[in-house]
Scaffold this motif. Structure first.
Motif, PDB file in Angstrom:
ATOM      1  N   GLN A  33       0.846  -1.193   0.000  1.00 15.26           N
ATOM      2  CA  GLN A  33       0.000   0.000   0.000  1.00 15.26           C
ATOM      3  C   GLN A  33       0.881   1.243   0.000  1.00 15.26           C
ATOM      4  OE1 GLN A  33      -3.162   0.362   2.833  1.00 15.26           O
ATOM      5  NE2 GLN A  33      -3.764  -1.795   2.704  1.00 15.26           N
ATOM      6  N   VAL A  34       0.440   2.267  -0.657  1.00 12.66           N
ATOM      7  CA  VAL A  34       1.177   3.526  -0.675  1.00 12.66           C
ATOM      8  C   VAL A  34       1.318   4.039   0.758  1.00 12.66           C
ATOM      9  CG1 VAL A  34       1.153   5.923  -1.438  1.00 12.66           C
ATOM     10  CG2 VAL A  34       0.395   4.110  -2.993  1.00 12.66           C
ATOM     11  N   GLY A  35       2.535   4.419   1.129  1.00  7.97           N
ATOM     12  CA  GLY A  35       2.774   4.948   2.465  1.00  7.97           C
ATOM     13  C   GLY A  35       3.216   3.927   3.487  1.00  7.97           C
ATOM     14  N   ARG A  36       3.184   2.641   3.127  1.00 11.37           N
ATOM     15  CA  ARG A  36       3.655   1.616   4.054  1.00 11.37           C
ATOM     16  C   ARG A  36       5.084   1.197   3.704  1.00 11.37           C
ATOM     17  NH1 ARG A  36      -1.215  -2.734   5.326  1.00 11.37           N
ATOM     18  NH2 ARG A  36      -2.747  -1.203   6.065  1.00 11.37           N
ATOM     19  N   VAL A  37       5.800   0.731   4.722  1.00 10.83           N
ATOM     20  CA  VAL A  37       7.161   0.230   4.573  1.00 10.83           C
ATOM     21  C   VAL A  37       7.292  -1.001   5.463  1.00 10.83           C
ATOM     22  CG1 VAL A  37       9.613   0.730   4.930  1.00 10.83           C
ATOM     23  CG2 VAL A  37       8.099   2.532   4.099  1.00 10.83           C
ATOM     24  N   ALA A  38       8.011  -2.016   4.987  1.00 11.64           N
ATOM     25  CA  ALA A  38       8.311  -3.195   5.806  1.00 11.64           C
ATOM     26  C   ALA A  38       9.818  -3.371   5.862  1.00 11.64           C
ATOM     27  CB  ALA A  38       7.640  -4.438   5.229  1.00 11.64           C
ATOM     28  N   VAL A  39      10.374  -3.287   7.064  1.00 14.20           N
ATOM     29  CA  VAL A  39      11.821  -3.461   7.227  1.00 14.20           C
ATOM     30  C   VAL A  39      12.012  -4.812   7.937  1.00 14.20           C
ATOM     31  CG1 VAL A  39      13.973  -2.291   7.835  1.00 14.20           C
ATOM     32  CG2 VAL A  39      11.922  -0.943   7.479  1.00 14.20           C
ATOM     33  N   GLY A  40      12.456  -4.827   9.210  1.00  7.91           N
ATOM     34  CA  GLY A  40      12.602  -6.089   9.914  1.00  7.91           C
ATOM     35  C   GLY A  40      11.257  -6.685  10.287  1.00  7.91           C
ATOM     36  N   LEU A  41      11.207  -8.010  10.397  1.00  6.28           N
ATOM     37  CA  LEU A  41       9.953  -8.670  10.779  1.00  6.28           C
ATOM     38  C   LEU A  41      10.236  -9.954  11.546  1.00  6.28           C
ATOM     39  CD1 LEU A  41       8.350 -10.183   7.531  1.00  6.28           C
ATOM     40  CD2 LEU A  41      10.529  -9.058   7.518  1.00  6.28           C
ATOM     41  N   LYS A  42       9.282 -10.318  12.402  1.00  2.73           N
ATOM     42  CA  LYS A  42       9.368 -11.551  13.183  1.00  2.73           C
ATOM     43  C   LYS A  42       7.988 -12.191  13.261  1.00  2.73           C
ATOM     44  CE  LYS A  42      13.705 -11.722  14.596  1.00  2.73           C
ATOM     45  NZ  LYS A  42      14.153 -10.602  13.735  1.00  2.73           N
ATOM     46  N   PHE A  43       7.991 -13.530  13.231  1.00  3.95           N
ATOM     47  CA  PHE A  43       6.754 -14.304  13.344  1.00  3.95           C
ATOM     48  C   PHE A  43       6.658 -14.899  14.738  1.00  3.95           C
ATOM     49  CE2 PHE A  43       4.774 -18.545  13.112  1.00  3.95           C
ATOM     50  CZ  PHE A  43       3.499 -18.187  12.684  1.00  3.95           C
ATOM     51  N   ASP A  44       5.460 -14.850  15.332  1.00  2.00           N
ATOM     52  CA  ASP A  44       5.216 -15.437  16.651  1.00  2.00           C
ATOM     53  C   ASP A  44       4.251 -16.608  16.481  1.00  2.00           C
ATOM     54  OD1 ASP A  44       4.834 -16.083  19.267  1.00  2.00           O
ATOM     55  OD2 ASP A  44       4.177 -14.103  19.920  1.00  2.00           O
ATOM     56  N   SER A  45       4.734 -17.816  16.737  1.00  2.00           N
ATOM     57  CA  SER A  45       3.913 -19.012  16.519  1.00  2.00           C
ATOM     58  C   SER A  45       2.757 -19.111  17.499  1.00  2.00           C
ATOM     59  CB  SER A  45       4.789 -20.264  16.611  1.00  2.00           C
ATOM     60  OG  SER A  45       5.405 -20.354  17.884  1.00  2.00           O
ATOM     61  N   ARG A  46       2.827 -18.441  18.642  1.00  2.00           N
ATOM     62  CA  ARG A  46       1.725 -18.498  19.609  1.00  2.00           C
ATOM     63  C   ARG A  46       0.453 -17.899  19.022  1.00  2.00           C
ATOM     64  NH1 ARG A  46       4.012 -15.091  24.422  1.00  2.00           N
ATOM     65  NH2 ARG A  46       4.646 -13.861  22.603  1.00  2.00           N
ATOM     66  N   SER A  47       0.611 -16.765  18.389  1.00  2.00           N
ATOM     67  CA  SER A  47      -0.546 -16.020  17.895  1.00  2.00           C
ATOM     68  C   SER A  47      -0.736 -16.135  16.392  1.00  2.00           C
ATOM     69  CB  SER A  47      -0.383 -14.535  18.247  1.00  2.00           C
ATOM     70  OG  SER A  47       0.813 -14.030  17.652  1.00  2.00           O
ATOM     71  N   GLY A  48       0.306 -16.597  15.694  1.00  2.00           N
ATOM     72  CA  GLY A  48       0.258 -16.599  14.233  1.00  2.00           C
ATOM     73  C   GLY A  48       0.382 -15.206  13.656  1.00  2.00           C
ATOM     74  N   LEU A  49       0.909 -14.273  14.467  1.00  2.00           N
ATOM     75  CA  LEU A  49       1.034 -12.886  14.029  1.00  2.00           C
ATOM     76  C   LEU A  49       2.438 -12.600  13.511  1.00  2.00           C
ATOM     77  CD1 LEU A  49      -0.873 -10.983  16.875  1.00  2.00           C
ATOM     78  CD2 LEU A  49      -1.723 -11.612  14.602  1.00  2.00           C
ATOM     79  N   LEU A  50       2.500 -11.693  12.552  1.00  2.00           N
ATOM     80  CA  LEU A  50       3.758 -11.253  11.975  1.00  2.00           C
ATOM     81  C   LEU A  50       3.962  -9.792  12.353  1.00  2.00           C
ATOM     82  CD1 LEU A  50       5.983 -12.392  10.054  1.00  2.00           C
ATOM     83  CD2 LEU A  50       4.753 -11.271   8.192  1.00  2.00           C
ATOM     84  N   PHE A  51       5.058  -9.517  13.083  1.00  2.00           N
ATOM     85  CA  PHE A  51       5.369  -8.176  13.568  1.00  2.00           C
ATOM     86  C   PHE A  51       6.350  -7.524  12.593  1.00  2.00           C
ATOM     87  CE2 PHE A  51       3.769 -10.518  17.061  1.00  2.00           C
ATOM     88  CZ  PHE A  51       3.232  -9.623  17.974  1.00  2.00           C
ATOM     89  N   VAL A  52       5.994  -6.336  12.102  1.00  2.00           N
ATOM     90  CA  VAL A  52       6.763  -5.702  11.034  1.00  2.00           C
ATOM     91  C   VAL A  52       7.166  -4.283  11.437  1.00  2.00           C
ATOM     92  CG1 VAL A  52       6.747  -4.971   8.621  1.00  2.00           C
ATOM     93  CG2 VAL A  52       5.549  -7.068   9.290  1.00  2.00           C
ATOM     94  N   SER A  53       8.446  -3.960  11.261  1.00  2.00           N
ATOM     95  CA  SER A  53       8.951  -2.613  11.536  1.00  2.00           C
ATOM     96  C   SER A  53       8.654  -1.706  10.349  1.00  2.00           C
ATOM     97  CB  SER A  53      10.460  -2.661  11.773  1.00  2.00           C
ATOM     98  OG  SER A  53      10.778  -3.552  12.817  1.00  2.00           O
ATOM     99  N   GLY A  54       8.181  -0.503  10.654  1.00  2.00           N
ATOM    100  CA  GLY A  54       7.701   0.398   9.610  1.00  2.00           C
ATOM    101  C   GLY A  54       8.669   1.444   9.128  1.00  2.00           C
ATOM    102  N   GLY A  55       9.960   1.349   9.488  1.00  2.00           N
ATOM    103  CA  GLY A  55      10.952   2.276   8.964  1.00  2.00           C
ATOM    104  C   GLY A  55      10.616   3.733   9.227  1.00  2.00           C
ATOM    105  N   PRO A  56      10.646   4.586   8.178  1.00  3.34           N
ATOM    106  CA  PRO A  56      10.443   6.029   8.370  1.00  3.34           C
ATOM    107  C   PRO A  56       9.016   6.422   8.726  1.00  3.34           C
ATOM    108  CG  PRO A  56      10.606   5.506   6.040  1.00  3.34           C
ATOM    109  CD  PRO A  56      10.941   4.249   6.775  1.00  3.34           C
TER     110      PRO A  56
END
Length: 313
Positions: A83-106
């Motif tokens: 999407q315009v305006g989004r950025v994905a830098v570092g990311l980690k997956f948590d198997s407990r929740s099935g969630l993906l945590f993503v750093s948004g840079g600037p």
């Protein structure tokens, strides 16, 4: 009556042939993972994370898209559309929740997605632009911690027992031995020791490694005996072995840490002709993978990017 001993050589020969046949069948049926996995052209990757089984995720600097793939087959697809305006830098997956945590840079944000559906579950404003670059993230049992390369702080996102964000976001100043250089790229990759009592971060500009108390932000320099991990980017802790990706140097430094994590020694520098400015690193079993960000190569819609198996040294 025929001597039973006379048939033993024939039996041994038959058994050897049968055993060899089964051995060959096992060898041909073994899965050989690809050494290079192509990503979509023009994707502009930076972060990589391991998921369940032999799945992996890679984020895009261009528009925050997330690609999900299979290390065994090399196949995959975009699971989070850009999407315009989004950025994905570092990311980690948590198997407990099935969630993906993503750093948004600037953007100063953290984006959290359902890894199965790609749905955005949380969009958290960690800090206000423009003086920010939320770079990497580690998920522990109690919280997700994000680094900021432009500010001497960590951001703590509390998690409940199921790994779902809850409570108030905390900004934790980095103190102690941490050296912050204004205008430079500072804290980058982050990981946690096995019991989560300490975090480990790398400073890309100084080439230093630190342990950090996650409650106070107090940083302690890890003594590398004069060694440096300059241009350190993503890091990965496996037991007492820390892997540090040194992006523009096209190598992965292998650091053996002491039992108390106060000191370490660079014991190897892994290189490969397949490295094209790798940035971050993830593990599957005993295998390691990096993503080639190709910094310095002008990004175009046709620029090729890939995930690469790290050679064993």
């Amino acid at each position: 009556m025929r001597n039973p001993l006379a048939i033993r050589p024939n039996l041994l020969l038959i058994l050897l042939i049968v055993g060899l046949s089964f051995s060959m069948m096992g060898a041909t049926s073994a899965v050989v993972f690809p050494a290079t996995i192509p990503l979509p052209d023009g994707f502009r990757p930076e972060g990589i994370a391991s998921g369940n089984g032999h799945t992996f995720f890679v984020g895009s600097l261009a528009d925050g898209a997330v690609y999900g793939g299979d290390l065994a087959t090399g196949e995959g697809a975009v699971v989070v559309p850009g999407q315009v305006g989004r950025v994905a830098v570092g990311l980690k997956f948590d198997s407990r929740s099935g969630l993906l945590f993503v750093s948004g840079g600037p953007t100063g944000k953290a984006f959290i997605y359902d890894a199965d559906t790609g749905a955005l579950t949380h969009e958290i404003q960690l800090t206000a632009p423009p003086t920010t670059f939320v770079n990497d993230v580690v998920v522990t049992t109690e919280a997700a911690y994000f680094t900021d390369s432009m500010r001497p702080v960590l951001y703590q996102v509390p998690l409940d027992a199921n790994g779902v964000p809850t409570g108030t976001i905390q900004e934790i100043p980095l103190g102690g031995d941490f050296e912050f250089i204004a205008g430079a790229f500072n804290a980058n990759g982050i990981d946690a020791v096995p019991n989560s009592s300490l975090l480990i971060i790398v400073n890309s500009t100084t080439g230093d490694l630190y342990t950090v108390d996650p409650t106070t932000g107090d940083a302690t320099l890890i003594d590398l005996g004069g060694g440096s991990v300059d241009r350190g980017d993503g890091i990965l802790l496996q037991g007492k072995t820390l892997y540090v990706v040194q992006n523009v140097f096209n190598r992965v430094a292998v650091v053996e840490l002491s039992n108390d994590f106060t000191s370490g020694e660079i014991v190897d520098l892994i290189t490969s002709p397949s490295f094209r400015v790798p940035t971050t690193i993830a593990a599957f079993g005993s295998s390691l993978y990096v993503v080639n960000a190709r910094f310095g190569t002008p990004p175009t819609p046709d620029t090729e990017y890939e995930v690469v198996l790290v050679p064993e040294e």
